[in-house]
Each structure stands twice: as structure tokens, then as C-alpha cells.
Design a protein around this motif. Structure first.
Motif, mmCIF file in Angstrom:
data_model
loop_
_atom_site.group_PDB
_atom_site.id
_atom_site.type_symbol
_atom_site.label_atom_id
_atom_site.label_comp_id
_atom_site.label_asym_id
_atom_site.label_seq_id
_atom_site.Cartn_x
_atom_site.Cartn_y
_atom_site.Cartn_z
ATOM 1 N N GLN A 77 0.824 -1.197 0.000
ATOM 2 C CA GLN A 77 0.000 0.000 0.000
ATOM 3 C C GLN A 77 0.871 1.265 0.000
ATOM 4 O O GLN A 77 0.561 2.243 -0.662
ATOM 5 C CB GLN A 77 -0.902 -0.010 1.228
ATOM 6 C CG GLN A 77 -1.996 0.993 1.222
ATOM 7 C CD GLN A 77 -2.896 0.800 2.451
ATOM 8 O OE1 GLN A 77 -2.449 0.290 3.478
ATOM 9 N NE2 GLN A 77 -4.142 1.211 2.327
ATOM 10 N N VAL A 78 1.990 1.225 0.723
ATOM 11 C CA VAL A 78 2.864 2.392 0.838
ATOM 12 C C VAL A 78 3.750 2.553 -0.394
ATOM 13 O O VAL A 78 3.879 3.656 -0.938
ATOM 14 C CB VAL A 78 3.724 2.297 2.118
ATOM 15 C CG1 VAL A 78 4.758 3.398 2.163
ATOM 16 C CG2 VAL A 78 2.845 2.329 3.344
ATOM 17 N N LEU A 79 4.368 1.447 -0.849
ATOM 18 C CA LEU A 79 5.345 1.523 -1.941
ATOM 19 C C LEU A 79 4.805 1.046 -3.284
ATOM 20 O O LEU A 79 5.420 1.289 -4.315
ATOM 21 C CB LEU A 79 6.585 0.694 -1.592
ATOM 22 C CG LEU A 79 7.361 1.143 -0.371
ATOM 23 C CD1 LEU A 79 8.430 0.138 -0.026
ATOM 24 C CD2 LEU A 79 7.959 2.506 -0.589
ATOM 25 N N GLY A 80 3.687 0.333 -3.280
ATOM 26 C CA GLY A 80 3.157 -0.244 -4.509
ATOM 27 C C GLY A 80 3.596 -1.690 -4.636
ATOM 28 O O GLY A 80 4.465 -2.179 -3.904
ATOM 29 N N ARG A 81 2.962 -2.384 -5.572
ATOM 30 C CA ARG A 81 3.321 -3.797 -5.793
ATOM 31 C C ARG A 81 4.720 -3.887 -6.409
ATOM 32 O O ARG A 81 5.192 -2.963 -7.030
ATOM 33 C CB ARG A 81 2.314 -4.457 -6.719
ATOM 34 C CG ARG A 81 0.972 -4.651 -6.085
ATOM 35 C CD ARG A 81 0.186 -5.681 -6.884
ATOM 36 N NE ARG A 81 -1.042 -6.038 -6.207
ATOM 37 C CZ ARG A 81 -1.144 -6.954 -5.254
ATOM 38 N NH1 ARG A 81 -0.083 -7.611 -4.867
ATOM 39 N NH2 ARG A 81 -2.299 -7.225 -4.693
ATOM 40 N N ASP A 82 5.346 -5.019 -6.219
ATOM 41 C CA ASP A 82 6.674 -5.312 -6.772
ATOM 42 C C ASP A 82 7.770 -4.397 -6.232
ATOM 43 O O ASP A 82 8.705 -4.049 -6.939
ATOM 44 C CB ASP A 82 6.664 -5.252 -8.306
ATOM 45 C CG ASP A 82 5.686 -6.243 -8.913
ATOM 46 O OD1 ASP A 82 5.540 -7.338 -8.334
ATOM 47 O OD2 ASP A 82 5.065 -5.924 -9.944
ATOM 48 N N ALA A 83 7.663 -3.995 -4.976
ATOM 49 C CA ALA A 83 8.744 -3.233 -4.344
ATOM 50 C C ALA A 83 9.917 -4.180 -4.094
ATOM 51 O O ALA A 83 9.727 -5.344 -3.759
ATOM 52 C CB ALA A 83 8.267 -2.616 -3.036
ATOM 53 N N VAL A 84 11.113 -3.692 -4.275
ATOM 54 C CA VAL A 84 12.313 -4.512 -4.116
ATOM 55 C C VAL A 84 13.354 -3.777 -3.282
ATOM 56 O O VAL A 84 13.352 -2.549 -3.203
ATOM 57 C CB VAL A 84 12.940 -4.889 -5.485
ATOM 58 C CG1 VAL A 84 12.018 -5.799 -6.274
ATOM 59 C CG2 VAL A 84 13.274 -3.652 -6.287
ATOM 60 N N VAL A 85 14.246 -4.540 -2.675
ATOM 61 C CA VAL A 85 15.387 -3.980 -1.949
ATOM 62 C C VAL A 85 16.414 -3.544 -2.983
ATOM 63 O O VAL A 85 16.861 -4.350 -3.799
ATOM 64 C CB VAL A 85 16.000 -5.027 -0.988
ATOM 65 C CG1 VAL A 85 17.249 -4.484 -0.333
ATOM 66 C CG2 VAL A 85 14.990 -5.454 0.063
ATOM 67 N N THR A 86 16.773 -2.260 -2.956
ATOM 68 C CA THR A 86 17.746 -1.753 -3.925
ATOM 69 C C THR A 86 19.134 -1.573 -3.332
ATOM 70 O O THR A 86 20.116 -1.626 -4.059
ATOM 71 C CB THR A 86 17.288 -0.411 -4.527
ATOM 72 O OG1 THR A 86 17.061 0.512 -3.470
ATOM 73 C CG2 THR A 86 16.019 -0.600 -5.340
ATOM 74 N N LEU A 108 14.242 0.585 -0.161
ATOM 75 C CA LEU A 108 13.282 -0.124 -0.990
ATOM 76 C C LEU A 108 12.809 0.805 -2.093
ATOM 77 O O LEU A 108 12.734 2.020 -1.905
ATOM 78 C CB LEU A 108 12.071 -0.563 -0.157
ATOM 79 C CG LEU A 108 12.359 -1.383 1.086
ATOM 80 C CD1 LEU A 108 11.108 -1.510 1.926
ATOM 81 C CD2 LEU A 108 12.854 -2.752 0.690
ATOM 82 N N GLU A 109 12.476 0.224 -3.227
ATOM 83 C CA GLU A 109 11.954 1.035 -4.310
ATOM 84 C C GLU A 109 10.766 0.318 -4.926
ATOM 85 O O GLU A 109 10.832 -0.878 -5.212
ATOM 86 C CB GLU A 109 13.034 1.284 -5.361
ATOM 87 C CG GLU A 109 12.669 2.387 -6.314
ATOM 88 C CD GLU A 109 13.857 2.808 -7.148
ATOM 89 O OE1 GLU A 109 13.679 2.882 -8.372
ATOM 90 O OE2 GLU A 109 14.924 3.055 -6.581
ATOM 91 N N GLY A 110 9.684 1.062 -5.087
ATOM 92 C CA GLY A 110 8.472 0.526 -5.687
ATOM 93 C C GLY A 110 7.878 1.535 -6.650
ATOM 94 O O GLY A 110 8.407 2.631 -6.827
ATOM 95 N N PRO A 111 6.746 1.181 -7.248
ATOM 96 C CA PRO A 111 6.114 2.088 -8.206
ATOM 97 C C PRO A 111 5.688 3.431 -7.598
ATOM 98 O O PRO A 111 5.652 4.442 -8.297
ATOM 99 C CB PRO A 111 4.878 1.313 -8.678
ATOM 100 C CG PRO A 111 5.177 -0.114 -8.396
ATOM 101 C CD PRO A 111 6.085 -0.125 -7.210
ATOM 102 N N LYS A 112 5.396 3.467 -6.299
ATOM 103 C CA LYS A 112 4.957 4.707 -5.664
ATOM 104 C C LYS A 112 6.104 5.547 -5.106
ATOM 105 O O LYS A 112 5.878 6.625 -4.577
ATOM 106 C CB LYS A 112 3.975 4.398 -4.539
ATOM 107 C CG LYS A 112 2.661 3.831 -5.032
ATOM 108 C CD LYS A 112 1.705 3.639 -3.892
ATOM 109 C CE LYS A 112 0.370 3.111 -4.370
ATOM 110 N NZ LYS A 112 -0.566 2.919 -3.249
ATOM 111 N N GLY A 113 7.324 5.030 -5.172
ATOM 112 C CA GLY A 113 8.460 5.807 -4.686
ATOM 113 C C GLY A 113 9.444 4.970 -3.905
ATOM 114 O O GLY A 113 9.394 3.739 -3.894
#
Length: 163
Positions: A77-86, A108-113
Motif C-alpha cells: 500500500q505504501v510503496l506499490g506492488r513489486d517493491a524490491v530492496v535496492t 526499498l523502491e516501488g512504483p509509488k516511490g
């Protein structure tokens, strides 16, 4: 007339010969001292670079963190789906017989930021257990992923004690 016995003749003199030989003791001593001073920091730096480049991918704690971020509804919900450790921004490791503890600060990086996750865990007889997982979202809000709740923001700036 008799000839002198060859063994009683004086040895021939060679002006270019050095009877002592050449010594490299100072050179070897300096090389050993330089190796003792340079080798430990070089090995530690090499291990740190390897861990940050490739070794953290094999860490069981980060494996659990990846799974948590992929499957936790609040993180999605916060980062979006498919968030990954960068990246791994910090790592603290403690070991005692029978118990190890880890503290990681990961990006972490996801579609929402982009967000930051502070994780503490320990490994005991029963295996790996996450103690806390505090996610700071792109908007600056903080979420406790273990208790599945947003942390209150009462306007008071507290020091970051995640690691």
C-alpha cells in the motif's frame, strides 16, 4: 732446487670478490612490516565491498525482508506492488554463543516511490525471528510492518533509533 708445495702457496687475491655476500635483511623487514600494516585493512575493505555488492543477497535476514516486502499488504500500500530492496545502507551484526542479532537499514523502491526499512532480528535455537520492521514511506510516514499499524506522528521529531 725444489718447488714449493702448492698447499703452502698463499691464496690468490681477487679484488672484485666480496667475502661477506650481500644482505637483504632491511628490505625483507620493511616488506613484512608494510604487509602487516596494509593487509588487515585491505582484507576488511574487500570483505565489506563484497558484502555490499553481492554477499547481502545470500543473507537469510534479507531473504525474509524481501519476502515481507513482497507479501505484506501495508508495504504494498505504501510503496506499490513489486517493491524490491535496492541497497543496504547499514548493517550491524552481533554474535554470542547461541544467539546472533542483526540490524539492517535497507532502501526499498516501488512504483509509488522510495522508502527505507529498518529491520532488527535475532537467531536463536528456534531459528530466525524478526524483532522489528519499521518502514518509512516516500511521504515520510512510518509504519510498523510487524504489528501492521501506522506509527503516530505527533509533530515531535524523535531521533532515529532504528539501528
Amino acid at each position: 732446487m725444489s718447488m714449493p708445495v702448492p698447499s703452502s702457496a698463499p691464496p690468490p687475491y681477487y679484488p672484485h670478490s666480496n667475502p661477506r655476500g650481500r644482505s637483504n635483511g632491511c628490505l625483507w623487514g620493511c616488506l613484512i612490516l608494510a604487509a602487516l600494516l596494509i593487509l588487515p585493512p585491505a582484507l576488511l575493505g574487500g570483505y565489506g565491498a563484497w558484502f555490499l555488492y553481492d554477499g547481502f543477497r545470500r543473507s537469510p535476514v534479507l531473504g525474509v525482508v524481501n519476502e515481507l516486502v513482497r507479501e505484506d499488504g501495508m508495504a504494498q500500500q505504501v510503496l506499490g506492488r513489486d517493491a524490491v530492496v535496492t541497497s543496504v545502507d547499514g548493517n550491524v551484526f552481533s554474535w554470542m554463543p547461541g544467539k546472533t542479532s542483526h540490524a539492517y537499514e535497507v532502501t526499498l523502491e516501488g512504483p509509488k516511490g522510495e522508502g527505507h526499512l529498518a529491520v532488527t532480528s535475532h537467531t536463536g535455537i528456534n531459528g530466525l525471528k524478526l524483532d522489528s520492521a519499521i518502514l518509512t514511506g516516500p511521504d515520510g510516514r512510518r509504519y510498523d510492518l510487524i504489528k501492521h499499524q501506522e506509527l503516530p506522528s505527533d509533530g515531535i521529531t524523535r531521533p532515529d533509533t532504528s539501528i
